[in-house]
Design a protein around this motif. Structure first.
Motif, PDB file in Angstrom:
ATOM      1  N   GLU A  40      11.749  -0.273  -5.591  1.00 30.10           N
ATOM      2  CA  GLU A  40      12.506  -1.442  -5.132  1.00 30.10           C
ATOM      3  C   GLU A  40      11.961  -2.028  -3.837  1.00 30.10           C
ATOM      4  OE1 GLU A  40      16.192   0.634  -2.746  1.00 30.10           O
ATOM      5  OE2 GLU A  40      16.300   0.578  -4.934  1.00 30.10           O
ATOM      6  N   SER A  41      11.181  -1.233  -3.095  1.00 23.96           N
ATOM      7  CA  SER A  41      10.574  -1.748  -1.862  1.00 23.96           C
ATOM      8  C   SER A  41       9.147  -1.220  -1.744  1.00 23.96           C
ATOM      9  CB  SER A  41      11.372  -1.329  -0.631  1.00 23.96           C
ATOM     10  OG  SER A  41      11.257   0.066  -0.406  1.00 23.96           O
ATOM     11  N   VAL A  42       8.353  -1.922  -0.954  1.00 26.28           N
ATOM     12  CA  VAL A  42       6.954  -1.529  -0.752  1.00 26.28           C
ATOM     13  C   VAL A  42       6.864  -0.132  -0.157  1.00 26.28           C
ATOM     14  CG1 VAL A  42       4.863  -2.056   0.567  1.00 26.28           C
ATOM     15  CG2 VAL A  42       6.140  -3.907  -0.531  1.00 26.28           C
ATOM     16  N   ILE A  43       7.678   0.157   0.870  1.00 20.83           N
ATOM     17  CA  ILE A  43       7.593   1.446   1.552  1.00 20.83           C
ATOM     18  C   ILE A  43       7.934   2.593   0.616  1.00 20.83           C
ATOM     19  CG2 ILE A  43       9.963   1.320   2.462  1.00 20.83           C
ATOM     20  CD1 ILE A  43       6.984   2.717   4.422  1.00 20.83           C
ATOM     21  N   LEU A  44       8.929   2.419  -0.241  1.00 21.38           N
ATOM     22  CA  LEU A  44       9.289   3.470  -1.197  1.00 21.38           C
ATOM     23  C   LEU A  44       8.214   3.633  -2.258  1.00 21.38           C
ATOM     24  CD1 LEU A  44      13.131   2.879  -1.688  1.00 21.38           C
ATOM     25  CD2 LEU A  44      11.996   4.659  -0.320  1.00 21.38           C
ATOM     26  N   ASP A  45       7.596   2.525  -2.634  1.00 24.05           N
ATOM     27  CA  ASP A  45       6.527   2.589  -3.630  1.00 24.05           C
ATOM     28  C   ASP A  45       5.350   3.399  -3.097  1.00 24.05           C
ATOM     29  OD1 ASP A  45       4.443   1.720  -5.594  1.00 24.05           O
ATOM     30  OD2 ASP A  45       6.077   0.449  -6.261  1.00 24.05           O
ATOM     31  N   LYS A  62       4.448  -5.273   8.808  1.00 29.79           N
ATOM     32  CA  LYS A  62       5.674  -4.479   8.729  1.00 29.79           C
ATOM     33  C   LYS A  62       6.833  -5.253   8.113  1.00 29.79           C
ATOM     34  CE  LYS A  62       8.026  -0.970  11.482  1.00 29.79           C
ATOM     35  NZ  LYS A  62       8.071  -0.289  12.798  1.00 29.79           N
ATOM     36  N   ASP A  63       6.833  -6.586   8.250  1.00 25.30           N
ATOM     37  CA  ASP A  63       7.940  -7.358   7.682  1.00 25.30           C
ATOM     38  C   ASP A  63       7.911  -7.401   6.157  1.00 25.30           C
ATOM     39  OD1 ASP A  63       5.818  -9.078   7.239  1.00 25.30           O
ATOM     40  OD2 ASP A  63       6.639 -10.748   8.369  1.00 25.30           O
ATOM     41  N   LYS A  64       6.825  -6.857   5.549  1.00 30.83           N
ATOM     42  CA  LYS A  64       6.716  -6.796   4.090  1.00 30.83           C
ATOM     43  C   LYS A  64       7.189  -5.447   3.535  1.00 30.83           C
ATOM     44  CE  LYS A  64       4.214 -10.692   3.949  1.00 30.83           C
ATOM     45  NZ  LYS A  64       4.633 -11.930   3.280  1.00 30.83           N
ATOM     46  N   TRP A  65       7.312  -4.439   4.398  1.00 27.89           N
ATOM     47  CA  TRP A  65       7.512  -3.071   3.937  1.00 27.89           C
ATOM     48  C   TRP A  65       8.807  -2.870   3.162  1.00 27.89           C
ATOM     49  CZ3 TRP A  65       5.844   0.541   8.595  1.00 27.89           C
ATOM     50  CH2 TRP A  65       4.503   0.272   8.919  1.00 27.89           C
ATOM     51  N   ALA A 112      -2.661   1.239  -0.643  1.00 25.52           N
ATOM     52  CA  ALA A 112      -1.918   2.093   0.297  1.00 25.52           C
ATOM     53  C   ALA A 112      -1.255   3.252  -0.428  1.00 25.52           C
ATOM     54  CB  ALA A 112      -0.870   1.267   1.044  1.00 25.52           C
ATOM     55  N   GLY A 113      -0.739   2.979  -1.641  1.00 28.08           N
ATOM     56  CA  GLY A 113      -0.096   4.042  -2.418  1.00 28.08           C
ATOM     57  C   GLY A 113      -1.039   5.181  -2.741  1.00 28.08           C
ATOM     58  N   VAL A 114      -2.301   4.856  -2.948  1.00 30.25           N
ATOM     59  CA  VAL A 114      -3.301   5.898  -3.216  1.00 30.25           C
ATOM     60  C   VAL A 114      -3.733   6.559  -1.910  1.00 30.25           C
ATOM     61  CG1 VAL A 114      -5.627   6.333  -4.094  1.00 30.25           C
ATOM     62  CG2 VAL A 114      -4.089   4.827  -5.353  1.00 30.25           C
TER      63      VAL A 114
END
Length: 269
Positions: free
Chosen positions: A93-98, A128-131, A149-151
């Motif tokens: 649901e969010s970039v940081i969680l992904d 950071k405002d995208k996270w 980033a996920g990798v």
């Protein structure tokens, strides 16, 4: 860390080989390009390197350990893959969680996984405002960086990237590859597939060229692009036309910057 491919073939169905008798090795801390036309076997090779596919024939080694001796659950954390279409691996649901999903799946606590994700997002330069936004609301270039980033957050030894720069302008490509150059300096091995001779010539140190599932050329970038059977960069096409008109330009020309430099030399003579 050395990645070694020995006489590898792969068939999707009996009698039809997608790859035939491929051998090469990649030293640690190398940016390695894989090039070829559509259907040449590039993506198949990446999936073999990541362990998604198992060779029909031949063997793949990581640090002299054959892939078959490395557990299937461990290999993706050592050889991380970014698919051609990043939206195919973005789902939270969010970039940081992904981005935190991989490290958490690797056994890190939630807090540790978030820290790993934050560090990776800073590395790829995603603001950071995208996270906390949905990854599906990102631009194409931002999705590439989020998937990368996920990798990176899983801290693999090898990063395997399928068309990571496709569709991006020069600024977007330079941004992605500046990240990869930084990772290389940290000892990571980078393997990227591209259909673009210009991207391979600009960013890779060594290159492998596939043609209909077979190895056509492999070696240092300038050496490979010196072969008349390898697709030319746009800069080399222009340089070839200049040579035909009697202008003394060396071959091969790999980038526009290199071509401009050689033209200045001719003008200054």
């Amino acid at each position: 860390m050395k990645l070694r491919v020995e006489s590898v073939s792969y068939s999707y169905r009996k009698g039809v080989e997608a790859l035939s008798n491929i051998s090469f090795s990649i030293e640690q801390g190398t940016i390695y390009g894989i090039m070829g036309e559509t259907g040449s076997g590039k993506s198949t090779l990446l999936k073999l390197l990541n362990g998604l596919y198992t060779p029909t024939k031949g063997k793949i080694f990581l640090d002299d350990r054959e892939y078959s001796s490395i557990t299937k659950s461990t290999l993706p954390f050592r050889v991380g893959l970014v698919f051609q279409y990043p939206e195919s691996q973005l789902f939270e649901e969010s970039v940081i969680l992904d981005v935190a999903f991989g490290p958490k799946n690797k056994g890190r606590s939630k807090e540790e996984a978030i820290m790993d994700a934050e560090k990776a997002l800073v590395t790829v330069g995603l603001k950071k405002d995208k996270w906390n936004k949905s990854p599906f609301n990102l631009s194409g270039g931002e999705k590439r960086r989020a998937a990368l980033a996920g990798v990176i957050a899983m801290n693999p030894e090898v990063l395997v990237l399928d068309e990571i720069a496709a569709g991006l302008d020069k600024e977007g490509k330079d941004r992605i590859f500046s990240v990869l150059e930084k990772l290389k300096k940290e000892g990571k091995t980078i393997i990227f597939v591209s259909h673009s001779p210009d991207d391979v010539a600009r960013y890779a140190e060594r290159v492998l060229v596939l043609n209909k599932g077979k190895l056509k050329a492999e070696g240092e970038v300038r050496e490979v692009f010196s072969s008349p059977s390898v697709p030319k960069t746009q800069s080399e096409v222009i340089a070839s036309e200049m040579r035909e008109k009697g202008i003394d330009i060396p071959s091969p020309i790999l980038t526009l910057e290199e071509l401009a430099s050689e033209i200045v030399k001719v003008v200054d003579k």
